[in-house]
Design a protein around this motif. Structure first.
Motif, PDB file in Angstrom:
ATOM      1  N   VAL A  25       0.867  -1.182   0.000  1.00  0.00           N
ATOM      2  CA  VAL A  25       0.000   0.000   0.000  1.00  0.00           C
ATOM      3  C   VAL A  25       0.903   1.232   0.000  1.00  0.00           C
ATOM      4  CG1 VAL A  25      -1.713   1.294   1.342  1.00  0.00           C
ATOM      5  CG2 VAL A  25      -1.823  -1.197   1.283  1.00  0.00           C
ATOM      6  N   ARG A  26       0.600   2.189  -0.852  1.00  0.00           N
ATOM      7  CA  ARG A  26       1.346   3.453  -0.845  1.00  0.00           C
ATOM      8  C   ARG A  26       0.428   4.583  -0.456  1.00  0.00           C
ATOM      9  NH1 ARG A  26       6.311   3.181  -3.502  1.00  0.00           N
ATOM     10  NH2 ARG A  26       6.307   1.274  -4.735  1.00  0.00           N
ATOM     11  N   ILE A  27       0.910   5.470   0.428  1.00  0.00           N
ATOM     12  CA  ILE A  27       0.147   6.671   0.762  1.00  0.00           C
ATOM     13  C   ILE A  27       0.822   7.814   0.016  1.00  0.00           C
ATOM     14  CG2 ILE A  27      -0.821   8.066   2.657  1.00  0.00           C
ATOM     15  CD1 ILE A  27      -1.359   5.201   3.259  1.00  0.00           C
ATOM     16  N   ARG A  28       0.071   8.563  -0.768  1.00  0.00           N
ATOM     17  CA  ARG A  28       0.676   9.616  -1.590  1.00  0.00           C
ATOM     18  C   ARG A  28      -0.113  10.912  -1.507  1.00  0.00           C
ATOM     19  NH1 ARG A  28       2.530   7.327  -7.293  1.00  0.00           N
ATOM     20  NH2 ARG A  28       3.517   9.361  -7.182  1.00  0.00           N
ATOM     21  N   ASN A  29       0.554  11.998  -1.870  1.00  0.00           N
ATOM     22  CA  ASN A  29      -0.055  13.328  -1.785  1.00  0.00           C
ATOM     23  C   ASN A  29      -0.638  13.742  -3.140  1.00  0.00           C
ATOM     24  OD1 ASN A  29      -0.678  16.027  -1.368  1.00  0.00           O
ATOM     25  ND2 ASN A  29       1.114  16.384  -0.075  1.00  0.00           N
ATOM     26  N   THR A  30      -1.955  13.907  -3.181  1.00  0.00           N
ATOM     27  CA  THR A  30      -2.640  14.296  -4.428  1.00  0.00           C
ATOM     28  C   THR A  30      -2.080  15.610  -4.973  1.00  0.00           C
ATOM     29  OG1 THR A  30      -4.652  13.292  -3.592  1.00  0.00           O
ATOM     30  CG2 THR A  30      -4.942  14.848  -5.386  1.00  0.00           C
ATOM     31  N   PHE A  31      -1.676  16.484  -4.045  1.00  0.00           N
ATOM     32  CA  PHE A  31      -1.244  17.816  -4.477  1.00  0.00           C
ATOM     33  C   PHE A  31       0.265  17.887  -4.716  1.00  0.00           C
ATOM     34  CE2 PHE A  31      -5.012  17.833  -1.827  1.00  0.00           C
ATOM     35  CZ  PHE A  31      -5.926  18.186  -2.816  1.00  0.00           C
ATOM     36  N   HIS A  32       0.992  16.808  -4.399  1.00  0.00           N
ATOM     37  CA  HIS A  32       2.417  16.684  -4.732  1.00  0.00           C
ATOM     38  C   HIS A  32       2.684  15.270  -5.226  1.00  0.00           C
ATOM     39  CE1 HIS A  32       3.636  20.593  -3.288  1.00  0.00           C
ATOM     40  NE2 HIS A  32       2.832  20.406  -2.265  1.00  0.00           N
ATOM     41  N   PRO A  33       2.145  14.940  -6.391  1.00  0.00           N
ATOM     42  CA  PRO A  33       2.290  13.550  -6.848  1.00  0.00           C
ATOM     43  C   PRO A  33       3.741  13.174  -7.160  1.00  0.00           C
ATOM     44  CG  PRO A  33       1.100  14.884  -8.472  1.00  0.00           C
ATOM     45  CD  PRO A  33       1.327  15.758  -7.285  1.00  0.00           C
ATOM     46  N   GLU A  34       4.617  14.197  -7.237  1.00  0.00           N
ATOM     47  CA  GLU A  34       6.031  13.904  -7.515  1.00  0.00           C
ATOM     48  C   GLU A  34       6.720  13.288  -6.290  1.00  0.00           C
ATOM     49  OE1 GLU A  34       4.600  16.789  -7.174  1.00  0.00           O
ATOM     50  OE2 GLU A  34       5.740  18.043  -5.796  1.00  0.00           O
ATOM     51  N   ASN A  35       6.135  13.434  -5.094  1.00  0.00           N
ATOM     52  CA  ASN A  35       6.753  12.885  -3.886  1.00  0.00           C
ATOM     53  C   ASN A  35       6.517  11.378  -3.788  1.00  0.00           C
ATOM     54  OD1 ASN A  35       7.414  15.480  -3.407  1.00  0.00           O
ATOM     55  ND2 ASN A  35       6.051  15.780  -1.657  1.00  0.00           N
ATOM     56  N   VAL A  36       7.469  10.696  -3.112  1.00  0.00           N
ATOM     57  CA  VAL A  36       7.386   9.225  -3.097  1.00  0.00           C
ATOM     58  C   VAL A  36       6.314   8.675  -2.166  1.00  0.00           C
ATOM     59  CG1 VAL A  36       9.733   8.711  -3.837  1.00  0.00           C
ATOM     60  CG2 VAL A  36       9.275   9.145  -1.401  1.00  0.00           C
ATOM     61  N   GLY A  37       6.047   9.362  -1.059  1.00  0.00           N
ATOM     62  CA  GLY A  37       5.023   8.887  -0.121  1.00  0.00           C
ATOM     63  C   GLY A  37       5.540   7.807   0.813  1.00  0.00           C
ATOM     64  N   THR A  38       4.599   7.113   1.444  1.00  0.00           N
ATOM     65  CA  THR A  38       4.950   6.034   2.387  1.00  0.00           C
ATOM     66  C   THR A  38       4.587   4.702   1.741  1.00  0.00           C
ATOM     67  OG1 THR A  38       4.466   7.411   4.314  1.00  0.00           O
ATOM     68  CG2 THR A  38       4.428   5.025   4.651  1.00  0.00           C
ATOM     69  N   LEU A  39       5.530   3.751   1.828  1.00  0.00           N
ATOM     70  CA  LEU A  39       5.252   2.417   1.306  1.00  0.00           C
ATOM     71  C   LEU A  39       5.025   1.482   2.490  1.00  0.00           C
ATOM     72  CD1 LEU A  39       5.174   0.370  -1.060  1.00  0.00           C
ATOM     73  CD2 LEU A  39       7.633   0.084  -0.721  1.00  0.00           C
ATOM     74  N   ILE A  40       3.883   0.799   2.482  1.00  0.00           N
ATOM     75  CA  ILE A  40       3.570  -0.132   3.572  1.00  0.00           C
ATOM     76  C   ILE A  40       3.671  -1.559   3.032  1.00  0.00           C
ATOM     77  CG2 ILE A  40       1.860  -0.799   5.300  1.00  0.00           C
ATOM     78  CD1 ILE A  40       0.588   1.995   4.893  1.00  0.00           C
ATOM     79  N   THR A  41       4.584  -2.331   3.640  1.00  0.00           N
ATOM     80  CA  THR A  41       4.789  -3.714   3.186  1.00  0.00           C
ATOM     81  C   THR A  41       4.900  -4.630   4.402  1.00  0.00           C
ATOM     82  OG1 THR A  41       7.133  -3.252   3.180  1.00  0.00           O
ATOM     83  CG2 THR A  41       6.034  -3.161   1.043  1.00  0.00           C
ATOM     84  N   LYS A  42       5.187  -5.914   4.132  1.00  0.00           N
ATOM     85  CA  LYS A  42       5.254  -6.872   5.242  1.00  0.00           C
ATOM     86  C   LYS A  42       6.439  -6.549   6.155  1.00  0.00           C
ATOM     87  CE  LYS A  42       4.644 -11.779   5.985  1.00  0.00           C
ATOM     88  NZ  LYS A  42       5.792 -12.681   5.929  1.00  0.00           N
ATOM     89  N   GLU A  43       7.616  -6.416   5.541  1.00  0.00           N
ATOM     90  CA  GLU A  43       8.824  -6.163   6.318  1.00  0.00           C
ATOM     91  C   GLU A  43       9.430  -4.841   5.891  1.00  0.00           C
ATOM     92  OE1 GLU A  43      10.427  -7.886   8.621  1.00  0.00           O
ATOM     93  OE2 GLU A  43       9.180  -9.697   8.628  1.00  0.00           O
ATOM     94  N   PRO A  44       9.562  -3.901   6.794  1.00  0.00           N
ATOM     95  CA  PRO A  44      10.225  -2.655   6.382  1.00  0.00           C
ATOM     96  C   PRO A  44      11.720  -2.889   6.178  1.00  0.00           C
ATOM     97  CG  PRO A  44       9.695  -2.610   8.717  1.00  0.00           C
ATOM     98  CD  PRO A  44       9.198  -3.916   8.203  1.00  0.00           C
ATOM     99  N   VAL A  45      12.373  -2.060   5.388  1.00  0.00           N
ATOM    100  CA  VAL A  45      13.818  -2.230   5.145  1.00  0.00           C
ATOM    101  C   VAL A  45      14.598  -1.946   6.424  1.00  0.00           C
ATOM    102  CG1 VAL A  45      13.777  -1.705   2.698  1.00  0.00           C
ATOM    103  CG2 VAL A  45      13.988   0.153   4.353  1.00  0.00           C
ATOM    104  N   ALA A  46      15.875  -2.413   6.434  1.00  0.00           N
ATOM    105  CA  ALA A  46      16.686  -2.351   7.652  1.00  0.00           C
ATOM    106  C   ALA A  46      16.753  -0.941   8.247  1.00  0.00           C
ATOM    107  CB  ALA A  46      18.071  -2.863   7.360  1.00  0.00           C
ATOM    108  N   ASP A  47      17.012   0.065   7.433  1.00  0.00           N
ATOM    109  CA  ASP A  47      17.195   1.391   8.017  1.00  0.00           C
ATOM    110  C   ASP A  47      15.880   1.997   8.513  1.00  0.00           C
ATOM    111  OD1 ASP A  47      16.014   2.004   5.676  1.00  0.00           O
ATOM    112  OD2 ASP A  47      17.487   3.491   5.016  1.00  0.00           O
ATOM    113  N   ALA A  48      14.774   1.266   8.278  1.00  0.00           N
ATOM    114  CA  ALA A  48      13.499   1.762   8.799  1.00  0.00           C
ATOM    115  C   ALA A  48      13.212   1.143  10.170  1.00  0.00           C
ATOM    116  CB  ALA A  48      12.381   1.449   7.828  1.00  0.00           C
ATOM    117  N   LYS A  49      14.200   0.377  10.688  1.00  0.00           N
ATOM    118  CA  LYS A  49      13.970  -0.336  11.948  1.00  0.00           C
ATOM    119  C   LYS A  49      14.296   0.506  13.185  1.00  0.00           C
ATOM    120  CE  LYS A  49      14.304  -5.017  10.178  1.00  0.00           C
ATOM    121  NZ  LYS A  49      14.994  -6.283  10.168  1.00  0.00           N
TER     122      LYS A  49
END
Ligand code: ADP
Ligand code: ASP
Ligand code: MG
Length: 469
Positions: free
Chosen positions: A286-310
């Motif tokens: 699931v990605r959360i994104r900004n309608t008014f700034h579609p160029e931004n990456v947003g938040t990615l929600i997955t099963k396991e977050p990457v190491a530096d997100a720990k």
């Protein structure tokens, strides 16, 4: 071609101009993806529908008339700036007039009978999404794309009959949605589906809970086996705290389903609390994104977050509009099943317990429930008191409280974290009224007076350096 469900929230479709922006996002991505669009009601409309439903119950027909006129005006204005083609404008306006005429009849009916059941309330609030979807449909059609408009019911979402907080009957829903929408996607048609509303097995309109368009999106995502679900909103993604409360809030680029669900439960409005259930089972990102700034990456929600997100503590959130219910009774001490009886009464009356804390002495249980459930809770516990054989002697309520939750998947086993959190609150001279930590250790949550909530959030945000995340 990859498949996505894109859900646009209330502010994303708040005005005609914003709806044009939505149509342009859909148009841009339609070259790469097969898209199913889910739309919320125009910002503020659901709240207004709830208010007018309550007013109608009091029999105020004049108010109903003024309301429907205003609503018509608001949607016609949106049509005018969202859709350029005059014939299309005309078509959508006609549809809106029909829908509002139907709403007028329902509200007048409520005026006459003076009764508003959970069932009729769901019917009334369903009009917000029923009105927004045709405008979004028109704006996409205006960009020369093939599109078709559906209510949640027409798309095939079937729920239980828990009006106001319904859940899908997933197997049946998957079957119907695939049958109805898949052939359209194959032909390059973009379905536009109303969020939030569905129907039970008898075809009666239900809603899946406030903020429920997110849930509609993930339900459809699972049914259509999409590659990703994108939730378009008015902020860059899920942040370390509500950016409207703390301006230094930072974007969280990656979160696990568990963390995001925890944040949703604890008030990060960015997501409906049950929305991640269906997708996490199928591991659909699931990605959360900004309608008014579609160029931004947003938040990615997955099963396991990457190491530096720990990071240990990731976010701090606050739930407002809650109340603390204290059930006291010396006779509860050592009486097996005494808690069960209290929980059973609340459960039977559809009152969700958000947080529980019980003293070891067992003479008291404190529970956090939604504030608008307080009267229902007290009256039902009182009615049942006699049946409890003197188990409960007193029920008290504190209505001016808020829950603060400190959240992070890697808090588990991290010694001293709770004491650090409580020391921060103590340093501010603020009293904690109740504490709970689930065994998952994904969050530490506690209750303070609502007026102190923001100060606590700001202090924790700063002391855990979340503003530097
Ligand atoms: P939508 O209408 O798009 O569904 P919501 O109002 O439901 O939008 O959710 C988005 C809002 O959630 C944001 O405007 C923000 O103020 C609020 N919010 C609360 N906590 C958070 C958080 N931790 N991260 C992002 N947004 C949050
Ligand atoms: N319109 C509904 C609400 O305001 C659903 C949603 O926006 O997701 O709760
Ligand atoms: Mg929302």
């Amino acid at each position: 071609m990859k498949k996505v469900v894109m859900k646009f929230g209330g502010t994303s479709v708040g005005t005609g101009e914003n709806i044009r922006q939505v149509a342009s996002i859909v148009t841009q991505y339609s070259k790469e993806y097969k898209i199913t669009v889910v739309v919320s009601a125009l910002a503020g409309v659901t709240n207004k529908l709830l208010e007018i439903a309550c007013q109608a119950k009091k029999g105020d027909e004049k108010l109903v008339k003024d309301f429907t006129n205003e609503l018509l005006q608001k949607h016609k204005e949106a049509v005018e700036s969202a859709i350029v083609s005059k014939p299309l404008q005309k078509k959508v306006n006609q549809r809106i007039e029909e829908i509002i005429a139907e709403l007028g009849k329902i509200l007048t009916g409520i005026c006459y009978v003076g009764e508003l059941t959970p069932k009729s309330k769901d019917y009334v609030v369903s009009f917000g999404e029923r009105l927004s979807a045709p405008i979004v449909w028109g704006a996409i059609q205006n960009n020369n794309l093939e599109t078709q408009c559906f209510t949640g019911k027409e798309a095939g979402i079937v729920t239980d009959s828990n009006f106001g907080e319904a859940d899908p009957l997933m197997d049946f829903t998957v079957h119907l949605v695939r049958e109805r929408l898949e052939p359209l996607l194959e032909k390059g048609v973009i379905p536009v589906v109303t969020g939030f509303i569905a129907a039970n097995q008898d075809g009666i309109v239900t809603t899946v809970g406030r903020g429920g368009s997110d849930y509609t999106a993930t339900i459809l995502g699972v049914a259509l086996e999409v590659d990703e679900v994108w939730i378009w909103t008015d902020v860059d993604g899920i942040m370390t705290t509500d950016p409207k409360l703390v301006t230094t809030a930072k974007l969280l680029p990656q979160l696990s389903y568990q963390e995001a669900a925890e944040m949703a439960i604890f008030g990060a409005k960015a997501m409906h609390p049950r929305a991640l259930g269906p997708v996490s089972k199928e591991t659909i990102p699931v990605r959360i994104r900004n309608t008014f700034h579609p160029e931004n990456v947003g938040t990615l929600i997955t099963k396991e977050p990457v190491a530096d997100a720990k990071q240990v503590v990731k976010a701090v959130a606050m739930i407002k509009n809650v109340a603390m219910l204290n059930v006291n009774g010396a006779a509860m001490v050592g009486a097996p099943g005494s808690y069960t009886k209290v929980f059973e009464i609340l459960g039977r009356n559809n009152i969700n317990i958000m947080m529980i804390s019980a003293a070891a002495s067992e003479a008291n249980i404190s529970m956090i429930i939604k504030r608008d459930m307080v009267s229902r809770a007290i009256s039902n516990i009182e009615i049942a008191l006699s049946g409890l054989g003197g188990l409960v002697s007193e029920v008290t309520v504190e209505e001016d409280v808020a829950v603060v939750a400190v959240i992070g998947a890697y808090m588990k086993g991290n010694l001293g974290l709770a004491s650090k959190v409580f020391a921060i609150v103590a340093k501010k001279g603020i009293n904690i009224h109740m504490i709970a930590q689930g065994s998952s250790e994904l969050n530490i949550s506690f209750v303070v007076k609502e007026k102190d909530g923001i100060e606590v959030i700001k202090a924790i945000h700063e002391e855990f350096s979340l503003d530097k995340a």
